[in-house]
Scaffold this active site. Structure first.
Site, PDB file in Angstrom:
ATOM      1  N   GLU A 121       0.848  -1.202   0.000  1.00 28.46           N
ATOM      2  CA  GLU A 121       0.000   0.000   0.000  1.00 28.46           C
ATOM      3  C   GLU A 121       0.881   1.248   0.000  1.00 28.46           C
ATOM      4  OE1 GLU A 121      -3.509   2.118  -0.075  1.00 28.46           O
ATOM      5  OE2 GLU A 121      -2.960   0.070  -0.631  1.00 28.46           O
ATOM      6  N   ASP A 127       3.915   1.427  -1.152  1.00 25.73           N
ATOM      7  CA  ASP A 127       4.522   1.521  -2.488  1.00 25.73           C
ATOM      8  C   ASP A 127       3.556   2.136  -3.493  1.00 25.73           C
ATOM      9  OD1 ASP A 127       6.761   0.404  -1.470  1.00 25.73           O
ATOM     10  OD2 ASP A 127       6.359  -1.628  -2.218  1.00 25.73           O
ATOM     11  N   SER A 155      31.958  20.645  21.533  1.00 24.05           N
ATOM     12  CA  SER A 155      32.247  19.285  21.969  1.00 24.05           C
ATOM     13  C   SER A 155      31.966  19.186  23.464  1.00 24.05           C
ATOM     14  CB  SER A 155      33.684  18.908  21.641  1.00 24.05           C
ATOM     15  OG  SER A 155      34.535  19.863  22.204  1.00 24.05           O
ATOM     16  N   LEU A 156      32.155  18.015  24.012  1.00 21.19           N
ATOM     17  CA  LEU A 156      31.876  17.794  25.431  1.00 21.19           C
ATOM     18  C   LEU A 156      33.155  17.393  26.132  1.00 21.19           C
ATOM     19  CD1 LEU A 156      28.654  15.595  25.154  1.00 21.19           C
ATOM     20  CD2 LEU A 156      28.765  17.929  26.032  1.00 21.19           C
ATOM     21  N   GLU A 212      21.182  11.029  28.911  1.00 19.20           N
ATOM     22  CA  GLU A 212      20.823  10.311  27.689  1.00 19.20           C
ATOM     23  C   GLU A 212      22.029   9.532  27.167  1.00 19.20           C
ATOM     24  OE1 GLU A 212      20.500  13.654  24.454  1.00 19.20           O
ATOM     25  OE2 GLU A 212      19.959  14.473  26.407  1.00 19.20           O
ATOM     26  N   LYS A 243      25.104   8.378  24.872  1.00 18.49           N
ATOM     27  CA  LYS A 243      26.012   9.072  23.965  1.00 18.49           C
ATOM     28  C   LYS A 243      26.166   8.209  22.723  1.00 18.49           C
ATOM     29  CE  LYS A 243      30.330  11.603  23.713  1.00 18.49           C
ATOM     30  NZ  LYS A 243      30.705  11.164  22.368  1.00 18.49           N
ATOM     31  N   ASP A 253      27.227   6.651  19.306  1.00 21.28           N
ATOM     32  CA  ASP A 253      28.532   6.553  18.663  1.00 21.28           C
ATOM     33  C   ASP A 253      28.361   6.650  17.153  1.00 21.28           C
ATOM     34  OD1 ASP A 253      31.198   6.310  18.393  1.00 21.28           O
ATOM     35  OD2 ASP A 253      31.313   4.184  18.906  1.00 21.28           O
ATOM     36  N   ARG A 313      29.477  18.301  11.397  1.00 24.12           N
ATOM     37  CA  ARG A 313      29.963  19.213  12.408  1.00 24.12           C
ATOM     38  C   ARG A 313      31.171  20.019  11.924  1.00 24.12           C
ATOM     39  NH1 ARG A 313      33.627  18.263  16.713  1.00 24.12           N
ATOM     40  NH2 ARG A 313      33.261  19.697  18.426  1.00 24.12           N
ATOM     41  N   GLU A 370      22.631  12.927  15.917  1.00 25.62           N
ATOM     42  CA  GLU A 370      23.682  12.006  15.515  1.00 25.62           C
ATOM     43  C   GLU A 370      23.156  11.061  14.433  1.00 25.62           C
ATOM     44  OE1 GLU A 370      26.383  12.603  17.514  1.00 25.62           O
ATOM     45  OE2 GLU A 370      27.633  10.808  17.438  1.00 25.62           O
ATOM     46  N   TYR A 404      19.291  15.139  19.664  1.00 27.80           N
ATOM     47  CA  TYR A 404      19.584  15.319  21.088  1.00 27.80           C
ATOM     48  C   TYR A 404      19.599  16.781  21.525  1.00 27.80           C
ATOM     49  CZ  TYR A 404      24.386  15.650  19.287  1.00 27.80           C
ATOM     50  OH  TYR A 404      25.502  15.983  18.575  1.00 27.80           O
ATOM     51  N   LYS A 458      32.102   8.439  29.768  1.00 27.41           N
ATOM     52  CA  LYS A 458      32.391   7.419  28.751  1.00 27.41           C
ATOM     53  C   LYS A 458      32.637   6.040  29.369  1.00 27.41           C
ATOM     54  CE  LYS A 458      34.423   8.788  25.085  1.00 27.41           C
ATOM     55  NZ  LYS A 458      34.702   9.663  23.964  1.00 27.41           N
ATOM     56  N   CYS A 472      46.780 -32.659  16.768  1.00 33.48           N
ATOM     57  CA  CYS A 472      46.165 -31.995  17.917  1.00 33.48           C
ATOM     58  C   CYS A 472      47.186 -31.850  19.043  1.00 33.48           C
ATOM     59  CB  CYS A 472      44.966 -32.806  18.401  1.00 33.48           C
ATOM     60  SG  CYS A 472      44.288 -32.178  19.950  1.00 33.48           S
ATOM     61  N   CYS A 488      46.144 -34.268  22.102  1.00 34.04           N
ATOM     62  CA  CYS A 488      46.084 -35.731  22.096  1.00 34.04           C
ATOM     63  C   CYS A 488      46.791 -36.342  20.900  1.00 34.04           C
ATOM     64  CB  CYS A 488      44.628 -36.194  22.144  1.00 34.04           C
ATOM     65  SG  CYS A 488      43.744 -35.891  20.606  1.00 34.04           S
ATOM     66  N   CYS A 504      39.968 -31.592  15.725  1.00 33.77           N
ATOM     67  CA  CYS A 504      40.741 -32.729  16.181  1.00 33.77           C
ATOM     68  C   CYS A 504      39.854 -33.950  16.020  1.00 33.77           C
ATOM     69  CB  CYS A 504      41.108 -32.540  17.651  1.00 33.77           C
ATOM     70  SG  CYS A 504      41.512 -34.083  18.476  1.00 33.77           S
ATOM     71  N   CYS A 521      40.407 -37.361  23.274  1.00 34.00           N
ATOM     72  CA  CYS A 521      41.171 -36.125  23.437  1.00 34.00           C
ATOM     73  C   CYS A 521      40.801 -35.480  24.770  1.00 34.00           C
ATOM     74  CB  CYS A 521      40.846 -35.178  22.285  1.00 34.00           C
ATOM     75  SG  CYS A 521      41.625 -33.568  22.430  1.00 34.00           S
TER      76      CYS A 521
HETATM   77  S1  IVH Z   1      25.184  17.105  23.360  1.00 31.07           S
HETATM   78  C1  IVH Z   1      26.799  21.262  23.809  1.00 31.07           C
HETATM   79  N1  IVH Z   1      24.150  14.696  23.441  1.00 31.07           N
HETATM   80  O1  IVH Z   1      29.210  13.736  21.346  1.00 31.07           O
HETATM   81  C2  IVH Z   1      26.639  19.801  23.841  1.00 31.07           C
HETATM   82  N2  IVH Z   1      26.159  15.031  22.206  1.00 31.07           N
HETATM   83  O2  IVH Z   1      31.653  15.689  22.279  1.00 31.07           O
HETATM   84  C3  IVH Z   1      26.575  19.214  22.493  1.00 31.07           C
HETATM   85  N3  IVH Z   1      26.981  13.008  21.080  1.00 31.07           N
HETATM   86  O3  IVH Z   1      30.175  14.861  18.481  1.00 31.07           O
HETATM   87  C4  IVH Z   1      26.528  17.754  22.448  1.00 31.07           C
HETATM   88  N4  IVH Z   1      25.372  11.665  21.756  1.00 31.07           N
HETATM   89  O4  IVH Z   1      27.667  14.404  18.350  1.00 31.07           O
HETATM   90  C5  IVH Z   1      25.159  15.461  22.974  1.00 31.07           C
HETATM   91  N5  IVH Z   1      23.116  12.600  23.549  1.00 31.07           N
HETATM   92  C6  IVH Z   1      24.111  13.392  23.100  1.00 31.07           C
HETATM   93  C7  IVH Z   1      25.132  12.877  22.272  1.00 31.07           C
HETATM   94  C8  IVH Z   1      26.154  13.740  21.854  1.00 31.07           C
HETATM   95  C9  IVH Z   1      26.484  11.755  21.031  1.00 31.07           C
HETATM   96  C10 IVH Z   1      28.225  13.443  20.410  1.00 31.07           C
HETATM   97  C11 IVH Z   1      28.090  14.703  19.634  1.00 31.07           C
HETATM   98  C12 IVH Z   1      29.480  15.286  19.611  1.00 31.07           C
HETATM   99  C13 IVH Z   1      30.100  14.667  20.799  1.00 31.07           C
HETATM  100  C14 IVH Z   1      30.356  15.761  21.817  1.00 31.07           C
END
Ligand code: IVH
Length: 685
Positions: free
Chosen positions: A37, A39, A84-85, A116, A118, A120, A139, A176, A228, A317, A420, A423, A438, A444
């Site tokens: 449907e 499609d 970044s964090l 929340e 993180k 990857d 980014r 992400e 996020y 982490k 082996c 044995c 083996c 054995c």
């Molecule tokens: S918040 C100002 N929330 O982690 C804060 N980042 O070092 C902005 N990442 O490359 C980031 N999960 O893409 C935030 N739940 C999450 C995340 C997240 C993954 C990544 C983000 C960035 C790196 C920050």
């Protein structure tokens, strides 16, 4: 050519319908219509856009298939920089973070944090103007990224048009892009079939797939997105907390982690970390930690930033799952079925939270494919409880001279292990098989030890306390040759062994004694027949009802069991054809191993269909899982609580409130013996 109003309306309707179904399928994971449907709607829209090109808009779902290749990605300046964090690895660093936050805010009470996963994957920013997706970028250096709009448009879970209301005229959504583990496995499987390069992990696969100049390639890759946060436009939202922002993103149609949670204070943070850590392996996507953000937005503003990272957030982490080390040697291990597994002996390395000294190389072909040689620098991976493995060789680090010294030749099984190592039996490798074995069978000692451990395993005969150190001693001292010998062990013999005091010997003898009473399914599983796992053992027990019938079955009779094909049937038949195995079984029966007889399914014809049972208390011989499996095998249901719909309550020792409830409701209460009788005779007999 002007487009008739009716056609315009129809196209708009189709677009919103298709996006609604996309959202249900990709974001909510709850499909609303059958694929055919969907499609049909899709093709109708494509046809209209083909006939009336003026209809085509950038936010049309038909544009998710990718566009003509670009020469380069244009630069995209972010409205608000992508920061970044800072990272924390230890609880103490999280405590310090929380302390800094409270000091800066001048509060001594626990702060609310939005926590929340993180993800990857790779960070991206999506720009919406008047609710329409107009631009998406990576980014980059945080200020300027690469514009990858056509690629991002192919992701079905990124809304091309926002749902609901209340969004600012211009909004940047941050999140992400990643690849689900199952999608990654399927993609690599396809790559392998086509002879294309394999991706090392879901993150690399996601990055490689997104940064394609030809977005049609991206369209063919299973990418996903999680939002996020927000960038530009955030200030216009009139939200009070980060959690509220995430809820709005959900309402506008974005996928947001279901695992998000607002927690209080540092204890809340560490509890969350612990809880997500436990769920990590079962999440459908990779995460490398969790992120904590001060929930109140006015507090976020007050805390501000230090250089390129916010003071109000931190990434906690997990220990790295991959590390580099050197291969000191390549040994082999002999498994229960004789499978020979090459194992790399490593310079000890801390990875995945533990020190690893050995990593599996799976089989000879894998060693060749990865070209692992003694002396190489390798990447080792240990994820969760999975056995550590060698992922790849860092070829740049292979010293030049090592390419010519004999020590570092490509590894081959037969040149190192002509027989082996345990044995001295021949090692054989079937034509289509990846695994060499083996041929010594239970002659054995390595196979014998593994067979004994399997026999005693929790889901097999469940002999608590019979671990590998003990099995090594029992086999090496010639005390145990077959599982039947276990039942002849006594406290005096056992207490003579290393690390066995009289107490542990007594406990072990009791555990062995207890295992005499078992179920047919457990017994069949415990035998360690090749290709017969727990589920197959249960099916076999259910189908044949007794061991004699199973042992006498030929290949055809075996294949009458659901999910048993020619290969499994052949290994079962071969196992029972072996005189040695029949002797071991006879020995075990003579040692008093027994199980309740249950009529085979074919005859009792699902005696319990429509009947609901509740189990309570400890049954004298059956384990609760076994009783449940037997009831279900006969077509019955096992419920967790007693209600008017319950037909029988099976009560054992120390039955509690469920028993009281049964009596109160006047429901039949039976014991284990009566259950077994019912199973044998049928409910209505
Ligand atoms: S918040 C100002 N929330 O982690 C804060 N980042 O070092 C902005 N990442 O490359 C980031 N999960 O893409 C935030 N739940 C999450 C995340 C997240 C993954 C990544 C983000 C960035 C790196 C920050």
């Amino acid at each position: 050519m002007s487009v008739p109003a009716a056609i315009q309306e129809r196209a708009a309707w189709l677009r919103s319908e298709i996006e609604r179904h996309n959202h249900a399928y990709y974001v909510l994971d709850a499909p609303t219509i059958p694929d055919v449907e969907y499609d049909r709607l899709f093709r109708e829209l494509q046809a209209l856009e083909h006939d009336y090109p003026a209809l085509l808009t950038a936010d049309s779902p038909t544009q998710r298939v990718g566009a003509a290749p670009l020469k380069a990605f244009p630069p995209a300046v972010h409205g608000v920089p992508m920061l970044s964090l800072n990272n924390a690895f230890e609880a103490a660093e999280v405590e310090a973070f929380d302390q800094r936050v409270r000091d800066a805010l001048g509060t001594i009470v626990a702060v609310d944090y939005a926590a929340e996963p993180k993800f990857d994957g790779l960070a991206i920013s999506l720009t919406y103007e008047d609710g329409v997706f107009v631009r998406g970028a990576t980014r980059g250096d945080g200020t300027t990224g690469e514009e990858v709009t056509p690629n991002l448009r192919t992701l079905r879970d990124i809304p091309l048009r926002l749902c609901g209301t209340g969004w600012p005229v211009r909004l940047e959504v941050r999140g992400e892009v990643l690849m689900f583990k199952a999608d990654f496995d399927r993609l690599n499987e396809k790559q392998r079939e086509r002879g294309d390069k394999l991706f090392a992990n879901p993150r690399n696969a996601a990055a490689g797939s997104l940064r394609q100049l030809d977005s049609r390639i991206t369209a063919a890759r299973p990418l996903s997105f999680f939002a996020y946060g927000v960038g530009a436009g955030g200030e216009a939202l009139d939200a009070r907390t980060h959690a509220e922002i995430l809820d709005r993103l959900v309402a506008w149609g974005f996928p947001v982690a279901a695992e998000r949670l607002v927690v209080q204070g540092v204890r809340g943070l560490l509890g969350y970390f612990e809880q997500i850590g436990q769920r990590r392996a079962s999440l459908p996507y990779d995460i490398d930690g969790v992120v904590y953000k001060v929930n109140r937005l006015d507090w976020q503003d007050a805390l501000g930033f230090v250089s390129r990272a916010p003071r109000f957030a931190i990434a906690h982490k997990f220990p790295a799952e991959e590390a580099m080390t050197t291969v000191l040697g390549i040994d082999v291990q002999v498994g229960r079925t004789g499978a020979i597994t090459p194992v790399a002996r490593l310079q000890p390395v801390f990875v995945g939270g533990v020190t690893v000294t050995n990593a599996t190389l799976h089989n000879e072909d894998e060693v060749r494919r990865k070209d692992v040689r003694v002396g190489d620098t390798v990447i080792v991976r240990r994820a969760g409880d999975v056995i550590p493995e060698v992922v790849s060789v860092v070829l740049d680090r292979r010293p030049m001279r090592d390419l010519v010294t004999p020590l570092h030749e490509p590894w081959s099984l037969l040149s190192h292990y002509p027989v082996c190592p345990e044995c001295s039996s021949a090692i054989v490798r079937g034509e289509d098989e990846a695994v060499a074995r083996c041929s010594g069978g239970l002659f054995c000692p390595a196979q014998r030890k593994q067979a004994l451990l399997h026999f005693a395993a929790r889901r097999a005969m469940d002999i608590e306390g019979l671990g590998d150190k003990l099995v090594d001693q029992l086999v090496d001292a010639g005390l145990v040759h077959t599982p039947a010998d276990l039942y002849r062990l006594d406290v005096a013999t056992l207490s003579g062994l290393e690390r066995m005091a009289e107490k542990s010997a007594t406990n072990l003898v009791a555990a062995i004694e207890k295992s005499r009473q078992t179920t047919l399914a457990r017994f069949v599983f415990a035998l360690g027949i090749r290709n017969v796992g727990e589920a197959t053992a249960r099916d076999l027990a259910r189908h044949f009802g007794d061991l004699e019938a199973l042992m006498a079955a030929n290949s055809d009779a075996l294949q009458a069991v659901p999910d048993v094909g020619p290969v499994v049937a052949a290994s079962i038949a071969a196992f029972f054809a072996e005189a040695h195995n029949r002797e071991v079984i006879a020995g075990l029966r003579a040692a008093g191993i027994s199980w309740p007889t249950v009529q085979p399914v074919a005859e009792s014809a699902q005696a319990f269909i429509g009947k609901t049972f509740v189990l309570t208390g400890t049954l004298p011989t059956l384990k609760r899982d076994d009783a449940k499996a037997m009831i279900e095998a006969a077509g019955g249901k096992v419920a967790g609580s007693v209600s008017k719909k319950t037909d029988y309550v099976v009560a054992g020792e120390e039955a509690g409130s469920k028993l009281e409830k049964a009596v109160e409701l006047g429901i039949a209460v039976i014991d284990e013996a009566a259950l077994i009788e019912l199973l044998t005779q049928g409910v209505n007999a």
